[in-house]
Scaffold this motif. Structure first.
Motif, short mmCIF file in Angstrom:
data_model
loop_
_atom_site.label_atom_id
_atom_site.label_comp_id
_atom_site.label_asym_id
_atom_site.label_seq_id
_atom_site.Cartn_x
_atom_site.Cartn_y
_atom_site.Cartn_z
N THR A 253 0.84 -1.20 0.00
CA THR A 253 0.00 0.00 0.00
C THR A 253 0.87 1.25 0.00
O THR A 253 2.09 1.18 0.24
N ALA A 254 0.23 2.40 -0.21
CA ALA A 254 0.99 3.65 -0.21
C ALA A 254 1.67 3.88 1.14
O ALA A 254 2.83 4.29 1.21
N GLY A 255 0.94 3.62 2.21
CA GLY A 255 1.51 3.82 3.54
C GLY A 255 2.68 2.89 3.82
O GLY A 255 3.69 3.28 4.42
N GLN A 256 2.52 1.65 3.37
CA GLN A 256 3.62 0.69 3.56
C GLN A 256 4.84 1.09 2.73
O GLN A 256 5.98 0.98 3.19
N ALA A 257 4.57 1.57 1.51
CA ALA A 257 5.68 1.99 0.66
C ALA A 257 6.44 3.14 1.32
O ALA A 257 7.68 3.18 1.29
N GLU A 258 5.72 4.07 1.93
CA GLU A 258 6.38 5.18 2.64
C GLU A 258 7.22 4.66 3.81
O GLU A 258 8.34 5.14 4.04
N ALA A 259 6.68 3.71 4.53
CA ALA A 259 7.44 3.14 5.66
C ALA A 259 8.68 2.42 5.15
O ALA A 259 9.76 2.52 5.76
N GLU A 260 8.54 1.70 4.05
CA GLU A 260 9.71 1.02 3.47
C GLU A 260 10.78 2.02 3.03
O GLU A 260 11.97 1.80 3.22
N LEU A 261 10.32 3.11 2.42
CA LEU A 261 11.26 4.15 1.98
C LEU A 261 12.09 4.66 3.17
O LEU A 261 13.29 4.89 3.06
N MET A 262 11.41 4.81 4.30
CA MET A 262 12.09 5.31 5.51
C MET A 262 12.95 4.23 6.18
O MET A 262 13.82 4.55 6.98
N ALA A 263 12.68 2.99 5.88
CA ALA A 263 13.49 1.91 6.45
C ALA A 263 14.78 1.70 5.65
O ALA A 263 15.66 0.95 6.07
N HIS A 264 14.89 2.36 4.49
CA HIS A 264 16.10 2.34 3.68
C HIS A 264 17.09 3.42 4.17
O HIS A 264 16.77 4.24 5.03
N GLY A 265 18.28 3.43 3.57
CA GLY A 265 19.24 4.50 3.82
C GLY A 265 20.38 4.04 4.70
O GLY A 265 21.09 3.10 4.35
N GLY A 266 20.53 4.72 5.84
CA GLY A 266 21.62 4.36 6.75
C GLY A 266 21.38 4.97 8.11
O GLY A 266 20.49 5.82 8.28
N SER A 267 22.15 4.52 9.10
CA SER A 267 22.06 5.05 10.46
C SER A 267 23.45 5.40 10.97
O SER A 267 24.42 4.70 10.69
N ILE A 268 23.50 6.48 11.74
CA ILE A 268 24.69 6.82 12.51
C ILE A 268 24.30 6.69 13.97
O ILE A 268 23.33 7.32 14.42
N VAL A 269 25.04 5.87 14.69
CA VAL A 269 24.70 5.58 16.09
C VAL A 269 25.97 5.66 16.92
O VAL A 269 26.95 4.96 16.63
N GLU A 270 25.97 6.51 17.94
CA GLU A 270 27.10 6.52 18.87
C GLU A 270 27.02 5.25 19.71
O GLU A 270 25.96 4.92 20.24
N ILE A 271 28.15 4.57 19.83
CA ILE A 271 28.18 3.34 20.62
C ILE A 271 29.27 3.43 21.68
O ILE A 271 30.22 4.21 21.55
N GLU A 272 29.12 2.63 22.72
CA GLU A 272 30.13 2.61 23.78
C GLU A 272 30.38 1.17 24.21
O GLU A 272 29.52 0.31 24.06
N ARG A 273 31.59 0.95 24.72
CA ARG A 273 31.95 -0.39 25.19
C ARG A 273 31.80 -0.44 26.71
O ARG A 273 32.43 0.34 27.43
N VAL A 274 30.92 -1.34 27.15
CA VAL A 274 30.68 -1.52 28.58
C VAL A 274 30.84 -3.00 28.89
O VAL A 274 30.18 -3.84 28.28
N ASP A 275 31.71 -3.31 29.83
CA ASP A 275 31.98 -4.71 30.20
C ASP A 275 32.30 -5.55 28.96
O ASP A 275 31.85 -6.70 28.84
N GLY A 276 33.03 -4.99 28.06
CA GLY A 276 33.48 -5.74 26.88
C GLY A 276 32.48 -5.78 25.75
O GLY A 276 32.81 -6.23 24.66
N ASN A 277 31.25 -5.32 25.99
CA ASN A 277 30.23 -5.34 24.93
C ASN A 277 29.96 -3.94 24.40
O ASN A 277 29.90 -2.98 25.17
N TRP A 278 29.79 -3.85 23.08
CA TRP A 278 29.43 -2.57 22.47
C TRP A 278 27.92 -2.44 22.44
O TRP A 278 27.20 -3.39 22.12
N ARG A 279 27.42 -1.24 22.80
CA ARG A 279 25.98 -0.99 22.81
C ARG A 279 25.74 0.49 22.50
O ARG A 279 26.67 1.31 22.59
N PRO A 280 24.50 0.86 22.12
CA PRO A 280 24.22 2.28 21.87
C PRO A 280 24.57 3.11 23.10
O PRO A 280 24.27 2.73 24.23
N ALA A 281 25.23 4.25 22.86
CA ALA A 281 25.70 5.08 23.96
C ALA A 281 24.57 5.93 24.53
O ALA A 281 23.63 6.30 23.82
N ALA A 282 24.71 6.23 25.80
CA ALA A 282 23.78 7.16 26.44
C ALA A 282 24.08 8.57 25.92
O ALA A 282 25.22 8.90 25.62
#
Ligand code: FEO
Ligand code: CA
Ligand code: CA
Ligand code: CA
Length: 638
Positions: free
Chosen positions: A162-191
């Protein structure tokens, strides 16, 4: 991306028949194991599935066993951790993930679908990576049937969107920039992130370089031909020495449909596989994807996009000088004189390997001087000779056949129709060039050639030596010069084969190190990364269909007695391929992108083949970035 959505090859008359296969090239490589040699040395151990010890490999992890499973697996002594999943918040105001009420507005603030290329950058430009970093991830494409309820299987879903689904798919494309941090050896999104950002299929971008502003780049919404909304099907990528991300549009043809209203561009659209009824039905809802209304919009896709991750207000730039094709990645090396060299593959059967060399050296002391370095330089396409040499053929307007007589009135035409220009130069049609990456330790360039079942006996050549190449191979390009000072801008280089994939003893022509175990063989190499010792980590895409085993990560030495002794390190959950492998410089973490988990035949939102990684009733599978570390710390793979 699975082959279903990839073009079947649009290069009509591949001139691949350069002559006989020079088998001598391979027999010179004493460490490689031909099917014949394998028979002579005994296939019993392989047939019985008993993993051998690492032999002469410097990699000491215990190998996994080939399998197909709902969840993933990593070699003993290591652990996996999900860093971020589709639907997790990226921007501060992102709503909680609700897969039964997926909206464009929510997706534009959440981690997108089908993560592919990964970059991990210092938290500040030029700083070292300690316990905080910037994660970039591409969001290549969408699995409509696994994102929305009631859609049936994949083919049904894409057609009835549907048109609405197509819009959501369009927004699910592209890329993300996410600050991450290492806590107890694991990387996770930073506060409290400051740089988080979502780039989507609708983010305003600038077109730059020789094709910007050309009449073929103009649309009713952009009379100047310099501004485009969004990027699509960003598969692999790279980074620059000055700290920006290069993210590359691959199968852009799948989004444009309808009857082409400008028949002067019929051949150009055909060469890129753009057809009236494409994989996605968006063109029925969004006018810019309808070729009847906007015949030029497709010309504004298929480029390398440069993004400054340190400035959330910066405008992404499509760098047209790097050519238009189904870009896999764009990884850089630096020539001894400081010019920046970008290696690229065009992932299609019988398409080509490319290189771009900047006109000027980069300047480490003056970041502003590098800002538009990628707008000026020489794009070349690879021709591999049977004698082990290869040549970079410049794609320059006015040179050779690239003239008005052949429909190239300017460099813009050469770039908009890069494939046709390369056809005329008689470049070597390859077995689907995916990642092209330089080993930082040796300066040797590795080309992942994923497969090409359409190659016939008559079309084989030295660089693509197998007909019906189901499992692919890995090719090395060796620029002249010593390991630490390779002439990446040289026009003539040498080449050889690193391995020929498939199961030794079963698949004709499969070749690895003699000691490769029953678990160490691989199928469909796609992306790769290198560790601090110059060892290669190869991610695969397509092994379940080609070989009946899960896609995964295989590691091998590239030099020494363990050269090409691939070892199975990680396996993806069912339906998924492994993308974006990225080893941190100190080998403390291997980041991978698990793309399209559950993308199996018959899989639906209601009844997916896996619910990885959450395994919660009602929760669909979620493409995710995963980090692999050594239990208790230390170098991954040791
Ligand atoms: Fe998106 Fe060529 O893999
Ligand atoms: Ca892929
Ligand atoms: Ca790929
Ligand atoms: Ca692939």
């Amino acid at each position: 991306m699975t082959i279903e959505l990839e073009d079947i090859g649009s290069n009509p008359a591949p001139r691949a028949t350069i002559g006989e296969i020079i088998e001598a090239r391979f027999s010179r490589r004493g460490t490689l194991l031909s099917a014949l040699a394998l028979a002579a040395t005994g296939t019993d151990a392989l047939a019985q599935g008993a993993p051998r010890e690492g032999g002469p490999s410097t990699l000491t992890f215990p190998e996994l066993r080939h399998q197909l499973a709902q969840t993933d697996a990593v070699a003993q002594g290591h652990k996996t951790h999900v860093v971020i999943r589709w639907g997790d918040p990226v921007l501060p105001d992102a709503p909680a993930f609700d897969p039964r009420n997926l909206t464009a507005a929510a997706q534009a603030m959440q981690f997108g679908y089908n993560n592919d290329f990964i970059a991990v950058l210092p938290p500040q430009r030029g700083a070292p990576i300690a316990d905080r970093a910037l994660l970039w991830a591409n969001h290549e494409y969408t699995n409509t049937n696994l994102m929305f309820p009631g859609m049936g299987t994949n083919n049904q879903a894409r057609a009835r969107v549907t048109a609405g689904q197509a819009e959501a798919e369009l927004m699910a494309h592209g890329g993300s920039i996410v600050e991450i941090e290492r806590v107890d050896g694991n990387w996770r999104p930073a506060a409290a992130p400051r740089l988080n950002r979502r780039i989507t299929g609708a983010t305003p971008m600038t077109l730059s370089g020789p094709a910007a502003g050309h009449p073929r780049m103009r649309t009713s919404a952009d009379a100047a031909g310099t501004r485009v909304l969004g990027m699509l099907n960003n598969c692999a990528g790279g980074t620059t020495p000055w700290g920006t991300v290069l993210t590359c549009e691959e199968n852009f043809n799948n989004y444009f449909g309808g009857e082409l209203s400008d028949t002067t561009q019929t051949e150009s659209h055909r060469r890129y596989g753009i057809v009236a009824t494409p994989g996605y039905g968006w063109y029925r809802h969004m006018a810019r994807f309808d070729r009847a209304q906007e015949p030029n919009e497709a010309n504004r896709f298929g480029w390398v996009v440069e993004i400054d991750p340190y400035d959330p207000t910066s405008t992404p730039i499509k760098r047209t000088a790097l050519g238009r094709f189904k870009h896999e990645g764009a990884t850089h090396a630096i020539a001894p004189d400081g010019r920046v060299v970008v290696y690229m593959g065009d992932d299609e059967r019988f398409d080509y390997v490319y290189r771009f060399v900047t006109a000027r050296p980069w300047d480490a002391q003056n970041p502003a001087a590098n800002r538009d370095l990628l707008d000026e330089g020489t794009l070349s396409v690879a021709k591999f000779e049977t004698d082990g040499s290869m040549r970079w053929l410049p794609l320059v307007h006015g040179q050779g056949p690239l003239t008005a007589a052949n429909g190239f009135a300017s460099q813009a035409d050469v770039l908009i129709e890069t494939r046709r220009a390369s056809d005329l130069l008689q470049a070597t049609p390859m077995d689907r060039p995916e990642d092209v990456e330089t080993n930082p330790t040796t300066g040797v360039v590795y080309v992942m050639l994923t497969n090409n079942t359409s190659r016939t006996d008559a079309r084989v050549d030295a660089a693509n030596p197998r007909p019906a190449n189901k499992h692919g191979h890995v090719l090395e390009i060796i620029p002249p010069g010593p390991d630490n000072r390779r002439e990446h801008a040289a026009d003539i280089m040498r080449w050889g084969l690193f391995l020929r994939a498939g199961k030794p003893g079963l698949d004709a022509g499969a070749e690895y190190h003699l000691a490769t175990s029953s678990e160490g063989w691989l199928s469909c190499p796609d992306n790769c990364t290198f560790d601090s010792k110059g060892r290669i980590w190869i991610a695969t895409d397509g092994a379940p269909g080609a070989a009946g085993v899960a896609d995964g990560i295989y590691a091998a030495d590239t030099t020494g007695p363990g050269r090409a002794l691939t070892r199975l390190f990680y396996q993806a959950p069912t339906g998924a391929e492994v993308c974006g492998p990225l080893m941190l410089p100190d080998d403390s973490a291997l980041f991978i992108a698990i793309q399209h988990p559950g993308e199996d035949s018959g899989s639906t939102f209601e009844s997916p083949s896996t619910r990885w990684p959450d395994f919660v009733d009602g929760m669909p599978p979620r493409p995710s970035v995963v980090v692999i570390t050594k239990t208790g710390g230390g170098a991954v793979g040791s």
